[in-house]
Design a protein around this motif. Sequence first.
Motif, short mmCIF file in Angstrom:
data_model
loop_
_atom_site.label_atom_id
_atom_site.label_comp_id
_atom_site.label_asym_id
_atom_site.label_seq_id
_atom_site.Cartn_x
_atom_site.Cartn_y
_atom_site.Cartn_z
N UNK A 143 6.19 28.59 -76.63
CA UNK A 143 7.05 29.04 -75.54
C UNK A 143 7.41 30.51 -75.68
N UNK A 144 8.19 31.01 -74.72
CA UNK A 144 8.52 32.42 -74.66
C UNK A 144 9.44 32.90 -75.77
N UNK A 145 10.02 31.98 -76.53
CA UNK A 145 10.85 32.35 -77.67
C UNK A 145 10.07 32.40 -78.98
N UNK A 146 8.76 32.22 -78.90
CA UNK A 146 7.93 32.26 -80.10
C UNK A 146 7.91 30.95 -80.86
N UNK A 147 8.34 29.86 -80.24
CA UNK A 147 8.39 28.57 -80.91
C UNK A 147 7.10 27.78 -80.66
N UNK A 148 6.51 27.28 -81.73
CA UNK A 148 5.32 26.43 -81.66
C UNK A 148 5.75 25.00 -81.94
N UNK A 149 5.31 24.08 -81.10
CA UNK A 149 5.63 22.67 -81.31
C UNK A 149 4.35 21.83 -81.34
N UNK A 150 4.28 20.93 -82.31
CA UNK A 150 3.23 19.92 -82.36
C UNK A 150 3.78 18.63 -81.79
N UNK A 151 2.94 17.94 -81.01
CA UNK A 151 3.37 16.69 -80.37
C UNK A 151 2.37 15.59 -80.69
N UNK A 152 2.88 14.39 -80.89
CA UNK A 152 2.04 13.23 -81.13
C UNK A 152 1.96 12.37 -79.87
N UNK A 153 0.75 12.23 -79.35
CA UNK A 153 0.57 11.38 -78.17
C UNK A 153 0.78 9.91 -78.55
N UNK A 154 0.49 9.56 -79.80
CA UNK A 154 0.59 8.17 -80.25
C UNK A 154 2.01 7.64 -80.13
N UNK A 155 3.00 8.40 -80.63
CA UNK A 155 4.37 7.91 -80.59
C UNK A 155 5.29 8.74 -79.69
N UNK A 156 4.70 9.65 -78.92
CA UNK A 156 5.44 10.45 -77.93
C UNK A 156 6.55 11.30 -78.55
N UNK A 157 6.38 11.70 -79.79
CA UNK A 157 7.40 12.48 -80.48
C UNK A 157 6.92 13.87 -80.82
N UNK A 158 7.88 14.76 -81.10
CA UNK A 158 7.57 16.07 -81.63
C UNK A 158 7.25 15.93 -83.11
N UNK A 159 6.08 16.41 -83.52
CA UNK A 159 5.63 16.23 -84.90
C UNK A 159 5.91 17.43 -85.78
N UNK A 160 6.48 18.49 -85.21
CA UNK A 160 6.79 19.68 -86.01
C UNK A 160 7.16 20.85 -85.14
N UNK A 161 8.04 21.72 -85.65
CA UNK A 161 8.49 22.90 -84.94
C UNK A 161 8.38 24.11 -85.87
#
Length: 318
Positions: A143-161
């Motif tokens: 995003x525009x704040x420089x944040x990278x997010x990993x997402x898991x399609x399997x459990x619909x959760x954020x896997x890391x920030x």
Amino acid sequence: MKSSANTSEIARGDTVASNMDANNGFTFTEVNSVEASSMKVISCHFSADGKWLATAGHDKKAVLWYADGLKPKSTFEGHTSLITDVCFSPSMPYLATSSFDKTIRVWDAGNPRDSLHIFRGHSTCALSVDFHPNRNELICSCDGNGEIRYWSITDSNCAGVFKGGTSHIKFQPRLGRYLAAAEDNAVSILDVETQARQDLLQGHVKPIQFLCWDPSGEYIASVSEDAIRLWKLGSGGEGECIQELISNGCKFHSCVFHPANSSLLIIGCDQSLELWNTTENKSMTVPAHEGLIASLAVSTVTRLVASASHDKFVKLWI
């Protein structure tokens, strides 16, 4: 990152119409065109088999097209603000989109109803999204704040920030060991497993707007409006700038490696395409659109190149 002292700089070359017959018989020709939206189109991507092309932009919709003929197949609606990026899963029938509405959505490409997943967590506009090349469940966004997010399609959760990517992110093809993330005028090469930064590729004067890997995952190109840099990655993720093309006034914006000739980079500019032969250090210009070419995509299966523009058109080239 090694010094770029040996970087080869060249300026843009001559303008040509729709081919480059004089350049060792190479041709590059428009084969199809469609007005894809009533508003700016800013992203496009081919499916792995080359049969479909997805486009998206300011009208808040993603559209799936038959690549053969550029006829619309289906439309995906749900975002409440413009879509900044669209991409296909390399192995599953899924699409992912990022948006100014701060969300990432995953869609079933065969079913244009409600999205399968809506990922929330970004605090500002989500600007880029990508699927991991061989881990089907993993997608990444920034995003525009420089944040990278990993997402898991399997459990619909954020896997890391993590921090480190603003404008564009791209997983390394094939192995997916590294993630390239553009932030301001540098590119971070991040280890996907540990998130350790392997290198910071510096040298651009202006902000980087677009990244693309070659199919082997050994080279990456970074684009700012005044220059494009070609980097070679070492086995440990360290990068060395091996060539640079400087604009002589035409604003660069997007790029992609030619699907049949990896030594040729196609650069999306304001109304034109720049064809840069990195082996011979020559570039030529092809008039293409009536607006900024915001995105380029290739299919290594069909060898088609797609261009998406602020002029609302999407074109196919071969």
